[in-house]
Design a protein around this motif. Structure first.
Motif, PDB file in Angstrom:
ATOM      1  N   LEU A  66      -8.255   1.866   2.527  1.00 42.74           N
ATOM      2  CA  LEU A  66      -7.569   1.498   1.668  1.00 42.74           C
ATOM      3  C   LEU A  66      -7.246   0.417   1.336  1.00 42.74           C
ATOM      4  CD1 LEU A  66      -6.661   4.860  -1.177  1.00 42.74           C
ATOM      5  CD2 LEU A  66      -9.692   3.775  -0.601  1.00 42.74           C
ATOM      6  N   SER A  67      -6.066  -0.128   1.543  1.00 46.12           N
ATOM      7  CA  SER A  67      -5.706  -1.393   2.055  1.00 46.12           C
ATOM      8  C   SER A  67      -6.189  -1.944   2.749  1.00 46.12           C
ATOM      9  CB  SER A  67      -4.273  -1.495   2.509  1.00 46.12           C
ATOM     10  OG  SER A  67      -3.937  -1.112   3.564  1.00 46.12           O
ATOM     11  N   TRP A  68      -6.875  -2.175   3.966  1.00 47.09           N
ATOM     12  CA  TRP A  68      -7.384  -3.066   4.549  1.00 47.09           C
ATOM     13  C   TRP A  68      -9.043  -3.064   4.092  1.00 47.09           C
ATOM     14  CZ3 TRP A  68      -7.756  -1.863  10.686  1.00 47.09           C
ATOM     15  CH2 TRP A  68      -6.404  -1.888  11.166  1.00 47.09           C
ATOM     16  N   ARG A  69      -8.985  -2.425   3.274  1.00 44.90           N
ATOM     17  CA  ARG A  69     -10.890  -2.432   2.635  1.00 44.90           C
ATOM     18  C   ARG A  69     -11.055  -3.257   1.153  1.00 44.90           C
ATOM     19  NH1 ARG A  69     -13.952   3.459   2.075  1.00 44.90           N
ATOM     20  NH2 ARG A  69     -15.033   3.475   4.754  1.00 44.90           N
ATOM     21  N   LYS A  70      -9.277  -3.479   0.513  1.00 43.24           N
ATOM     22  CA  LYS A  70      -9.171  -3.977  -0.403  1.00 43.24           C
ATOM     23  C   LYS A  70      -8.828  -5.558   0.117  1.00 43.24           C
ATOM     24  CE  LYS A  70      -5.639  -4.741  -4.327  1.00 43.24           C
ATOM     25  NZ  LYS A  70      -4.265  -4.360  -4.970  1.00 43.24           N
ATOM     26  N   TYR A  71      -7.993  -5.611   1.729  1.00 41.94           N
ATOM     27  CA  TYR A  71      -7.811  -6.967   2.003  1.00 41.94           C
ATOM     28  C   TYR A  71      -8.962  -8.074   2.373  1.00 41.94           C
ATOM     29  CZ  TYR A  71      -5.762 -10.589   5.173  1.00 41.94           C
ATOM     30  OH  TYR A  71      -5.284 -11.659   5.476  1.00 41.94           O
ATOM     31  N   TYR A 123       0.879   4.387  -2.764  1.00 46.05           N
ATOM     32  CA  TYR A 123      -0.228   5.291  -2.910  1.00 46.05           C
ATOM     33  C   TYR A 123      -0.105   6.949  -3.352  1.00 46.05           C
ATOM     34  CZ  TYR A 123      -4.485   7.963  -1.066  1.00 46.05           C
ATOM     35  OH  TYR A 123      -5.427   9.071  -1.110  1.00 46.05           O
ATOM     36  N   ALA A 135       0.704  -1.049   0.150  1.00 42.53           N
ATOM     37  CA  ALA A 135      -0.116   0.386  -0.097  1.00 42.53           C
ATOM     38  C   ALA A 135       0.899   1.056   0.585  1.00 42.53           C
ATOM     39  CB  ALA A 135      -1.076  -0.151   1.386  1.00 42.53           C
ATOM     40  N   LYS A 163     -12.343  -7.036   1.318  1.00 39.62           N
ATOM     41  CA  LYS A 163     -12.684  -7.066   0.005  1.00 39.62           C
ATOM     42  C   LYS A 163     -14.136  -6.772   0.614  1.00 39.62           C
ATOM     43  CE  LYS A 163     -10.465 -11.150  -1.579  1.00 39.62           C
ATOM     44  NZ  LYS A 163     -10.913 -12.617  -1.444  1.00 39.62           N
ATOM     45  N   SER A 164     -14.775  -5.603   1.872  1.00 40.64           N
ATOM     46  CA  SER A 164     -15.662  -4.808   2.098  1.00 40.64           C
ATOM     47  C   SER A 164     -14.791  -3.358   1.997  1.00 40.64           C
ATOM     48  CB  SER A 164     -15.464  -5.326   3.647  1.00 40.64           C
ATOM     49  OG  SER A 164     -16.847  -4.515   4.019  1.00 40.64           O
ATOM     50  N   GLU A 165     -15.850  -2.767   1.187  1.00 44.73           N
ATOM     51  CA  GLU A 165     -16.054  -1.234   2.054  1.00 44.73           C
ATOM     52  C   GLU A 165     -16.692  -0.371   3.126  1.00 44.73           C
ATOM     53  OE1 GLU A 165     -17.660   2.397  -0.706  1.00 44.73           O
ATOM     54  OE2 GLU A 165     -15.947   1.817  -1.560  1.00 44.73           O
TER      55      GLU A 165
END
Length: 543
Positions: free
Chosen positions: A330-335, A223, A220, A337-339
């Motif tokens: 952003l990276s946690w949401r990507k990991y 960025y 991440a 797989k949830s916004e």
């Protein structure tokens, strides 16, 4: 010898071929599952084995789902959607082995992370009868919730490599052990449970003194220029750390031999060898160390949302913090797989009350503004703590107010309970400069007014002539806007409000939510520019 080797080989093969059937650590007795979604559940078995997962509900209903382990013995199963308040037990079976999870409830599952103020335990509070009564009142409230508040505290662990398993266990607090619980996550869970009437679980992954870089996965850091710079700087520090550590240990051994009494060690403390950069030290900004050790292993569980309290350990690099915080979210949401929603705590007030118009570099005013960069992302919110801290204590012992503010963000924005406006603090929107005054427009300005207990508006500062010389300024509320003026400045070029560790906050909206500290000149960047550059040749301190 050959027969012995063959026997040993066969024994090892048998051990590998008969891996113990088990769940990942998070899936253990007392587990809280998320209502209304297909929860994932994971574990280990023999390679390429069929795993049967039986759900035994408290109403005697049963359901079975299946999974198959991969070549490494890992398996993941999807459970059917279940309504809140469902109670069940889960049993996995495979090739004659079984594993069981008891006392499972379905409700709302959150993740709490950050540094010491998120980790802070009740046992660190004041040793007074009033505080003991306060804890008893909390436990009396929990007793009424009948075991529907549960906390999973992860073991604090740093790692260069991602760890698939976090360590910890689900616990229900009571008067005997409440002091061993992290205060803010527990109070947040209790508040949600009381208002939703549902079980609430919080996974607490936090570590005091940890910079934000340690919570961000390495990938991440591309960025922005700020995050790339942070990664490069750390790489230079980490390179060769093991060799330097060996030298340090040898030098320290010699020092201890020379200074072999407590008195000598005190006298010669300044000569004691220091290790320059240990990536396993919680205070060093080594990227990903805590993401790897304390966040990565939570997956495939996905929290409903995240609450975050951190920033104190980044006050020397506030200019980088905003991009780092956005990269983390952003990276946690990507990991995962949830916004999911992300709510952070704006740093609490600390130190002597504000006495100068603008405090200089390393002021928490800059950190608070930098934290606000997160709000540029969707589904984010802030619970200000700048008016409910403890000026004498970095760790305010009473965290009820900030727990309620975090809880109200969740209740109004996610669960549709209450007026969404009531959870939002007024904050800076824009500034219009009109010669000798500035017109400040405010977001969330509903019923903007003087804060209760205040006699006049204060805490505003202004500067002009392109110089970083700040003066206290006059201010008044007109038609929902704040008009700032100063007789000492001809033409106002910038305004700041509450720019201090312990800010003078005097304005609120009709919901008693305080106006958050702000600057019109992006102080979190300007104040941290290289002091040797031409752009920063003027003093950063008030006259």
């Amino acid at each position: 010898m050959k027969k012995a080797f063959v026997a040993l080989f066969l024994f090892c093969f048998a051990v590998l071929a008969n891996a113990e059937l088990k769940f990942k650590n998070l899936y253990s007795d007392g587990l809280i599952l998320q209502a209304g979604v297909e929860n994932a559940i994971a574990g280990y078995a023999n390679p390429n084995a069929k795993v049967e997962i039986g759900l035994n509900f408290s109403n005697n209903a049963k359901k079975t789902v299946f999974a198959k382990s991969d070549k490494n013995g890992k398996w993941i199963a999807k459970l059917p959607k279940m309504p809140s308040k469902t109670e069940l037990e889960i049993k996995a079976s495979s090739e004659g082995e079984s594993a069981e999870i008891k006392n499972v409830k379905v409700g709302q599952l959150w993740l709490a992370s950050g540094q010491s103020n998120m980790d802070w335990h009740f046992d660190r509070g004041p040793k007074t009868p009033e505080y003991e009564k306060y804890l008893k009142d909390i436990c009396d409230g929990l007793e009424k919730l009948k075991g529907n508040v549960r906390i999973y505290k992860t073991r604090q662990k740093a790692s260069f490599e991602p760890l698939e398993n976090i360590e910890g266990k689900w616990r229900e607090p009571d008067l005997k052990d409440i002091k061993s619980f992290s205060a803010l996550p527990l109070l947040f869970a209790k508040y949600l449970c009381e208002n939703l009437g549902e079980p609430v679980g919080v996974i607490v992954s936090s570590w005091g003194g940890s910079p934000i870089e340690r919570w961000i996965p390495r990938e991440a850091f591309g960025y922005s220029d700020f995050t790339k710079s942070a990664l490069k700087r750390d790489a230079e520090r980490v390179e060769g750390w093991q060799e330097r550590q060996k030298i340090f240990l040898e030098q320290r051994k010699i020092w201890l031999e020379k200074n072999n009494t407590p008195e000598l060690r005190r006298q010669n403390r300044k000569s004691e060898p220091r290790f320059d950069y240990d990536p396993f030290d919680r205070s060093t900004p080594t990227p990903a160390m805590l993401f790897n050790g304390m966040i990565f292993g939570i997956y495939p569980t996905v929290p409903k949302g995240v609450i975050w309290y951190q920033g104190e350990s980044n006050d020397k690099r506030a200019n980088e913090y905003g991009d780092l915080a956005k990269a983390m979210v952003l990276s946690w949401r990507k990991y995962f797989k949830s916004e999911f929603p992300f709510y952070y705590v704006e740093l609490a007030n600390l130190g002597v009350p504000q006495k100068v118009p603008v405090e200089g570099r390393h002021s928490w005013g800059a950190v608070r503004e930098a934290q606000g960069a997160v709000l540029e992302l969707p589904k984010t919110g802030v619970a200000t703590c700048a008016d409910v801290g403890d000026e004498k204590d970095l760790h305010p012992p009473y965290k009820d107010a900030v727990a309620r503010r975090l809880g109200n963000l969740a209740l109004t924005q996610i669960y549709g309970k209450g007026d969404a406006k009531s959870a939002l603090s007024p904050c800076f929107k824009s500034a219009k400069f009109n010669g000798d005054n500035a017109e400040i427009s405010i977001n969330n300005d509903w019923g903007l007014r003087l804060k209760k207990g205040k006699k006049s508006i204060s805490g505003f500062a202004a500067r002009g002539d392109g110089k970083m010389k700040w003066h206290f300024a006059n201010a008044e509320i007109k038609n929902g806007k704040i008009i700032v003026s100063s007789p000492e400045i001809g033409r106002i070029q910038a305004v700041r409000y509450g720019w201090a560790g312990n800010p003078d906050l005097c304005i609120e909206n009709k919901f008693s939510m305080p106006l958050r500290p702000f600057s019109t000149d992006k102080g979190s960047i300007l104040d941290y520019m290289d002091l040797n550059s031409q752009k920063a040749e003027l003093s950063f301190y008030p006259e």
